[in-house]
Design an enzyme around this catalytic site. Structure first.
Site, PDB file in Angstrom:
ATOM      1  N   ASN A  16       0.873  -1.177   0.000  1.00  0.00           N
ATOM      2  CA  ASN A  16       0.000   0.000   0.000  1.00  0.00           C
ATOM      3  C   ASN A  16       0.911   1.228   0.000  1.00  0.00           C
ATOM      4  OD1 ASN A  16      -1.813   2.045   0.500  1.00  0.00           O
ATOM      5  ND2 ASN A  16      -2.203   1.478   2.635  1.00  0.00           N
ATOM      6  N   LYS A  41       0.131   4.230  -0.267  1.00  0.00           N
ATOM      7  CA  LYS A  41      -0.509   5.436   0.296  1.00  0.00           C
ATOM      8  C   LYS A  41      -0.278   6.618  -0.653  1.00  0.00           C
ATOM      9  CE  LYS A  41       0.368   3.470   4.781  1.00  0.00           C
ATOM     10  NZ  LYS A  41       0.261   3.638   6.206  1.00  0.00           N
ATOM     11  N   HIS A  67      -9.425   1.040   5.030  1.00  0.00           N
ATOM     12  CA  HIS A  67      -8.126   1.231   5.699  1.00  0.00           C
ATOM     13  C   HIS A  67      -8.322   2.194   6.865  1.00  0.00           C
ATOM     14  CE1 HIS A  67      -3.989   2.509   6.368  1.00  0.00           C
ATOM     15  NE2 HIS A  67      -3.617   1.395   5.747  1.00  0.00           N
ATOM     16  N   GLU A  81      -6.661   4.612   7.873  1.00  0.00           N
ATOM     17  CA  GLU A  81      -6.463   6.034   7.543  1.00  0.00           C
ATOM     18  C   GLU A  81      -7.707   6.611   6.887  1.00  0.00           C
ATOM     19  OE1 GLU A  81      -2.724   5.622   5.465  1.00  0.00           O
ATOM     20  OE2 GLU A  81      -1.818   5.018   7.364  1.00  0.00           O
ATOM     21  N   GLU A 140      -5.263  -5.167  10.584  1.00  0.00           N
ATOM     22  CA  GLU A 140      -4.264  -4.112  10.742  1.00  0.00           C
ATOM     23  C   GLU A 140      -4.520  -3.361  12.047  1.00  0.00           C
ATOM     24  OE1 GLU A 140      -2.343  -2.989   6.805  1.00  0.00           O
ATOM     25  OE2 GLU A 140      -4.020  -1.638   7.096  1.00  0.00           O
ATOM     26  N   GLY A 142       2.488   2.131  10.616  1.00  0.00           N
ATOM     27  CA  GLY A 142       3.421   3.247  10.460  1.00  0.00           C
ATOM     28  C   GLY A 142       4.143   3.640  11.736  1.00  0.00           C
ATOM     29  N   SER A 173       3.558  -2.348  10.236  1.00  0.00           N
ATOM     30  CA  SER A 173       5.021  -2.329  10.413  1.00  0.00           C
ATOM     31  C   SER A 173       5.688  -3.658  10.064  1.00  0.00           C
ATOM     32  CB  SER A 173       5.363  -1.901  11.850  1.00  0.00           C
ATOM     33  OG  SER A 173       4.885  -0.595  12.101  1.00  0.00           O
TER      34      SER A 173
HETATM   35  C1  PEP Z   1      -0.690   0.079   5.981  1.00  0.00           C
HETATM   36  O1  PEP Z   1      -0.745   1.252   5.697  1.00  0.00           O
HETATM   37  O2  PEP Z   1      -1.576  -0.682   5.592  1.00  0.00           O
HETATM   38  C2  PEP Z   1       0.444  -0.407   6.772  1.00  0.00           C
HETATM   39  C3  PEP Z   1       0.386  -1.605   7.252  1.00  0.00           C
HETATM   40  O3  PEP Z   1       1.485   0.472   6.952  1.00  0.00           O
HETATM   41  P1  PEP Z   1       2.929   0.132   7.616  1.00  0.00           P
HETATM   42  O4  PEP Z   1       3.424  -1.128   7.002  1.00  0.00           O
HETATM   43  O5  PEP Z   1       3.785   1.319   7.276  1.00  0.00           O
HETATM   44  O6  PEP Z   1       2.707  -0.012   9.087  1.00  0.00           O
END
Ligand code: PEP
Length: 262
Positions: free
Chosen positions: A10, A12, A103, A105, A176, A182, A222
């Site tokens: 992803n 973003k 998601h 976000e 998630e 992040g 992460s």
């Molecule tokens: C995400 O945005 O779906 C995500 C898992 O981000 P990150 O790997 O940076 O934690």
């Protein structure tokens, strides 16, 4: 058991065009060299910002068969006066096979609700896209012991509006935990596996054990090459949704290597 492992990036709102094109080329070349395809046991998906979709699809027909493209969101609207919106049909026309829905976000920054997420899953399926439905608790919800309640609520809300269709079509779920996105603070394999097993059981309740066994459950939060092995070795963790580490071909392919060697 008939479910693939999926390594999904992803991007973003990243990166600028020159870097994005190069990143995609490197990911495609790396995935191709590793024997990955749209039908292999381990599959690769890249979800870039909208303008990249047609561009990356057009860049290389061969690459497109190796790495599938996905959108990061979609509108439920059909065609018309919906300024700023992109629907599933358009995503599909510009090369997407997948779309991320719900998601955290989108939920936190753009006012996405459980109800709108459910409508978007239905819209994705209508457009013959595979929805990657994201669920996950915040730090405060985990501390309050509400993790299972939250992910179950998000899961049902996401699936219920398209109940009859969703059990026929392709579906991917991504767990998630918001506190792990992040932040560099990934869930431990035990924490992730516990929630994945819970989600698998809820899916079985929703539409039967056979169906639940076919739905890939990805972990996101992460994920890096260094922590991927511990997470991906669990039989209920069927891949990863990767944010930050998907912006470097080296780290994204490093995670792919872990999945391939699993
Ligand atoms: C995400 O945005 O779906 C995500 C898992 O981000 P990150 O790997 O940076 O934690």
């Amino acid at each position: 058991m008939t479910r693939p492992t999926i390594i999904a990036g992803n991007w973003k709102l990243n990166p600028p065009r020159t870097q994005g094109e190069q990143l995609f080329q490197e990911v495609c070349a790396g995935a191709s060299a590793r024997g990955v395809s749209g039908t292999s046991e381990v599959r690769v998906v890249v979800c870039p910002p909208y303008p990249y979709l047609g561009l990356l699809e057009a860049q290389s027909e061969v690459a497109h068969r190796v790495v599938a493209l996905g959108g990061q969101d979609l509108t439920v609207n059909d065609w018309g006066a919906f300024t700023g919106a992109v629907n599933g049909a358009l995503l599909r026309e510009f090369g997407a096979l997948y779309v991320v829905v719900g998601h955290s976000e989108r939920r936190q920054l753009f006012g996405e609700t459980d109800a709108s997420v459910g409508e978007k899953v239905a819209a994705a399926l209508r457009a013959e896209l595979t929805p990657i439905l994201c669920v996950g608790e915040t730090d405060a919800e985990r501390d309050a012991g509400e993790t299972f309640e939250v992910v179950a609520r998000q899961l049902y809300a996401g699936l219920q509006p398209s109940r009859d269709v969703v059990v026929q079509g392709p579906l991917v779920i991504a767990y998630e935990p918001v506190w792990a996105i992040g932040t560099g603070r990934n869930a431990t394999p035990e924490q992730a596996a516990e929630v994945h097993r819970f989600l698998r059981n809820r899916l079985a309740e929703f539409a039967g054990d056979n169906w639940s066994q076919k739905v890939p459950l990805l972990y996101g939060g992460s994920v890096k090459p260094e922590n991927a092995a511990g997470l991906l070795k669990d039989p209920d963790i069927d891949g990863a949704l990767i944010g930050g580490a998907s912006l470097s071909a080296e780290s994204f392919l490093g995670i792919l290597d872990v999945a391939l060697n699993n």
